[in-house]
Design a protein around this motif. Structure first.
Motif, PDB file in Angstrom:
ATOM      1  N   PHE A   1       5.709 -34.325  17.865  1.00 19.20           N
ATOM      2  CA  PHE A   1       4.843 -35.011  16.904  1.00 19.20           C
ATOM      3  C   PHE A   1       3.419 -35.184  17.422  1.00 19.20           C
ATOM      4  O   PHE A   1       2.575 -35.744  16.729  1.00 19.20           O
ATOM      5  N   LEU A   2       3.140 -34.735  18.612  1.00 18.70           N
ATOM      6  CA  LEU A   2       1.812 -34.824  19.204  1.00 18.70           C
ATOM      7  C   LEU A   2       1.321 -33.425  19.540  1.00 18.70           C
ATOM      8  O   LEU A   2       2.115 -32.537  19.849  1.00 18.70           O
ATOM      9  N   HIS A   3       0.012 -33.239  19.482  1.00 17.91           N
ATOM     10  CA  HIS A   3      -0.540 -31.939  19.871  1.00 17.91           C
ATOM     11  C   HIS A   3      -0.209 -31.662  21.333  1.00 17.91           C
ATOM     12  O   HIS A   3      -0.467 -32.488  22.205  1.00 17.91           O
ATOM     13  N   THR A   4       0.398 -30.519  21.587  1.00 18.50           N
ATOM     14  CA  THR A   4       0.814 -30.161  22.938  1.00 18.50           C
ATOM     15  C   THR A   4       0.087 -28.901  23.380  1.00 18.50           C
ATOM     16  O   THR A   4       0.081 -27.895  22.669  1.00 18.50           O
ATOM     17  N   ASN A   5      -0.527 -28.966  24.548  1.00 18.18           N
ATOM     18  CA  ASN A   5      -1.228 -27.817  25.117  1.00 18.18           C
ATOM     19  C   ASN A   5      -0.300 -27.073  26.076  1.00 18.18           C
ATOM     20  O   ASN A   5       0.430 -27.700  26.858  1.00 18.18           O
ATOM     21  N   TYR A   6      -0.355 -25.737  26.021  1.00 14.83           N
ATOM     22  CA  TYR A   6       0.423 -24.907  26.929  1.00 14.83           C
ATOM     23  C   TYR A   6      -0.536 -24.078  27.783  1.00 14.83           C
ATOM     24  O   TYR A   6      -1.461 -23.467  27.267  1.00 14.83           O
ATOM     25  N   THR A   7      -0.297 -24.083  29.095  1.00 13.39           N
ATOM     26  CA  THR A   7      -1.139 -23.350  30.035  1.00 13.39           C
ATOM     27  C   THR A   7      -0.263 -22.450  30.882  1.00 13.39           C
ATOM     28  O   THR A   7       0.667 -22.922  31.551  1.00 13.39           O
TER      29      THR A   7
ATOM     30  N   TRP B   1       4.424 -19.305  35.675  1.00 15.10           N
ATOM     31  CA  TRP B   1       5.023 -20.496  35.078  1.00 15.10           C
ATOM     32  C   TRP B   1       4.119 -21.022  33.969  1.00 15.10           C
ATOM     33  O   TRP B   1       2.967 -20.617  33.826  1.00 15.10           O
ATOM     34  N   VAL B   2       4.658 -21.919  33.150  1.00 15.15           N
ATOM     35  CA  VAL B   2       3.924 -22.494  32.020  1.00 15.15           C
ATOM     36  C   VAL B   2       3.978 -24.017  32.128  1.00 15.15           C
ATOM     37  O   VAL B   2       5.047 -24.597  32.381  1.00 15.15           O
ATOM     38  N   GLU B   3       2.832 -24.647  31.921  1.00 12.79           N
ATOM     39  CA  GLU B   3       2.748 -26.104  31.915  1.00 12.79           C
ATOM     40  C   GLU B   3       2.475 -26.587  30.491  1.00 12.79           C
ATOM     41  O   GLU B   3       1.586 -26.069  29.813  1.00 12.79           O
ATOM     42  N   ALA B   4       3.248 -27.567  30.040  1.00 12.96           N
ATOM     43  CA  ALA B   4       3.063 -28.183  28.723  1.00 12.96           C
ATOM     44  C   ALA B   4       2.582 -29.617  28.927  1.00 12.96           C
ATOM     45  O   ALA B   4       3.116 -30.343  29.768  1.00 12.96           O
ATOM     46  N   SER B   5       1.583 -30.017  28.157  1.00 15.71           N
ATOM     47  CA  SER B   5       1.059 -31.373  28.310  1.00 15.71           C
ATOM     48  C   SER B   5       0.648 -31.940  26.958  1.00 15.71           C
ATOM     49  O   SER B   5       0.147 -31.228  26.098  1.00 15.71           O
ATOM     50  N   ASN B   6       0.916 -33.230  26.779  1.00 14.12           N
ATOM     51  CA  ASN B   6       0.377 -33.952  25.640  1.00 14.12           C
ATOM     52  C   ASN B   6       0.036 -35.367  26.099  1.00 14.12           C
ATOM     53  O   ASN B   6       0.036 -35.652  27.308  1.00 14.12           O
ATOM     54  N   ARG B   7      -0.259 -36.253  25.166  1.00  9.04           N
ATOM     55  CA  ARG B   7      -0.719 -37.585  25.517  1.00  9.04           C
ATOM     56  C   ARG B   7       0.318 -38.412  26.270  1.00  9.04           C
ATOM     57  O   ARG B   7      -0.012 -39.433  26.867  1.00  9.04           O
TER      58      ARG B   7
ATOM     59  N   TYR C   1      -1.010 -42.702  18.031  1.00 15.27           N
ATOM     60  CA  TYR C   1      -0.316 -41.439  18.256  1.00 15.27           C
ATOM     61  C   TYR C   1       1.094 -41.769  18.729  1.00 15.27           C
ATOM     62  O   TYR C   1       1.274 -42.352  19.808  1.00 15.27           O
ATOM     63  N   VAL C   2       2.084 -41.421  17.928  1.00 14.74           N
ATOM     64  CA  VAL C   2       3.474 -41.757  18.230  1.00 14.74           C
ATOM     65  C   VAL C   2       4.271 -40.458  18.335  1.00 14.74           C
ATOM     66  O   VAL C   2       4.272 -39.640  17.414  1.00 14.74           O
ATOM     67  N   GLY C   3       4.930 -40.256  19.449  1.00 11.86           N
ATOM     68  CA  GLY C   3       5.672 -39.015  19.611  1.00 11.86           C
ATOM     69  C   GLY C   3       6.516 -39.015  20.863  1.00 11.86           C
ATOM     70  O   GLY C   3       6.937 -40.070  21.355  1.00 11.86           O
ATOM     71  N   LEU C   4       6.745 -37.818  21.386  1.00 10.53           N
ATOM     72  CA  LEU C   4       7.582 -37.625  22.565  1.00 10.53           C
ATOM     73  C   LEU C   4       6.821 -36.829  23.613  1.00 10.53           C
ATOM     74  O   LEU C   4       5.963 -36.007  23.280  1.00 10.53           O
ATOM     75  N   PRO C   5       7.124 -37.047  24.889  1.00  7.29           N
ATOM     76  CA  PRO C   5       6.543 -36.171  25.907  1.00  7.29           C
ATOM     77  C   PRO C   5       7.097 -34.763  25.749  1.00  7.29           C
ATOM     78  O   PRO C   5       8.178 -34.573  25.166  1.00  7.29           O
TER      79      PRO C   5
END
Length: 252
Positions: free
Chosen positions: A130-136, A176-182, A96-100
């Motif tokens: 480029f990575l699946h990002t979850n938003y909470t 507020w919103v939190e974004a997270s990926n690998r 998995y190659v991408g950006l935070p």
């Protein structure tokens, strides 16, 4: 396969890399297979990698060097596979190659008839991690109370969430919103709002227009209050807009 990246070190269990990083992966074959390093080759997403990127580290070990990796071409990751000469798959790893994520921005919220709350936001780099990002989406009463997490996502678009009930009035919320990926976590700025400041209502119903007696330049307009407003704790205000037919100029 036991890949190692420079400067980071990764394992097959979590092979996640920043765009532009380099990777060296090694494939060691058990003696039971009777294969040598020269009998092996590598593919990335089904494409055979050039022999110039290989290095024999032993009689049965072949490494491959990947320089300046681009972002993953698919959300499921990029498949790095070690093959035998006849094309058989010996081992593989998913990269998995991408950006935070960047912090989400432009949070806006509205409440329909004070019964619920819907919020939207914009991602910092939509489609570019480029990575699946979850938003909470999280929220809490400003001066007390615990953090709450919104559960109903994508109700008003891809970056939205709906809070259907149990909202407090006359007390501001922090949202507020939190974004997270690998590769990391990013948190938006906190906005503060009072539900009463973002209320939208159903439109008035049963609108009727009639002439006033025999007067040609006066009209009487009547309407009914939206049923949902019956439970409001304050008096609703109404505004009438009108214009001459085919005119672009509205009067209030």
């Amino acid at each position: 396969i036991s890949p190692a990246a420079d400067p980071a070190v990764i394992s097959p269990q979590d092979p996640t890399l920043l765009i532009g990083s380099s990777l060296v992966a090694t494939c060691t074959v058990s003696p039971d297979f009777h294969l040598k390093a020269e009998d092996l080759y590598w593919t990335l997403n089904g494409r055979r990698l050039p022999a110039a990127s290989y290095a024999a580290l032993g009689p049965t070990t072949l490494s491959v060097a990947l320089a300046r990796l681009n972002g993953s071409k698919q959300q499921s990751g990029d498949n790095l596979v070690c093959h035998s000469r006849d094309g058989g798959i010996l081992a593989g790893s998913c990269l998995y190659v991408g950006l935070p994520p960047e912090k989400p921005v432009n949070i806006t919220c509205w409440s329909k008839n004070m019964k619920d709350l819907t919020c939207k936001w914009a991602p910092g780099t939509e489609g570019e991690t480029f990575l699946h990002t979850n938003y909470t989406l999280k929220y809490k009463l400003r001066w007390y109370g615990r953090d709450n997490t919104c559960q109903e996502y994508h109700t008003a678009g891809p970056y939205s969430c709906h809070i259907p009930k149990d909202l407090a009035l006359f007390t501001p919320y922090e949202i507020w919103v939190e974004a997270s990926n690998r590769l990391g976590v990013a948190v938006s700025d906190v906005i503060m709002l009072d539900i009463l400041d973002v209320v939208t209502t159903d439109p008035p119903s049963d609108v009727h227009v009639s002439r006033v007696g025999d007067l040609e330049d006066q009209l009487s307009v009547r309407w009914s209050s939206p049923p949902a407003l019956k439970d409001f704790l304050f008096q609703a205000k109404y505004q009438i807009q009108y214009r001459v037919e085919d005119s672009s100029e509205w009067k209030v």
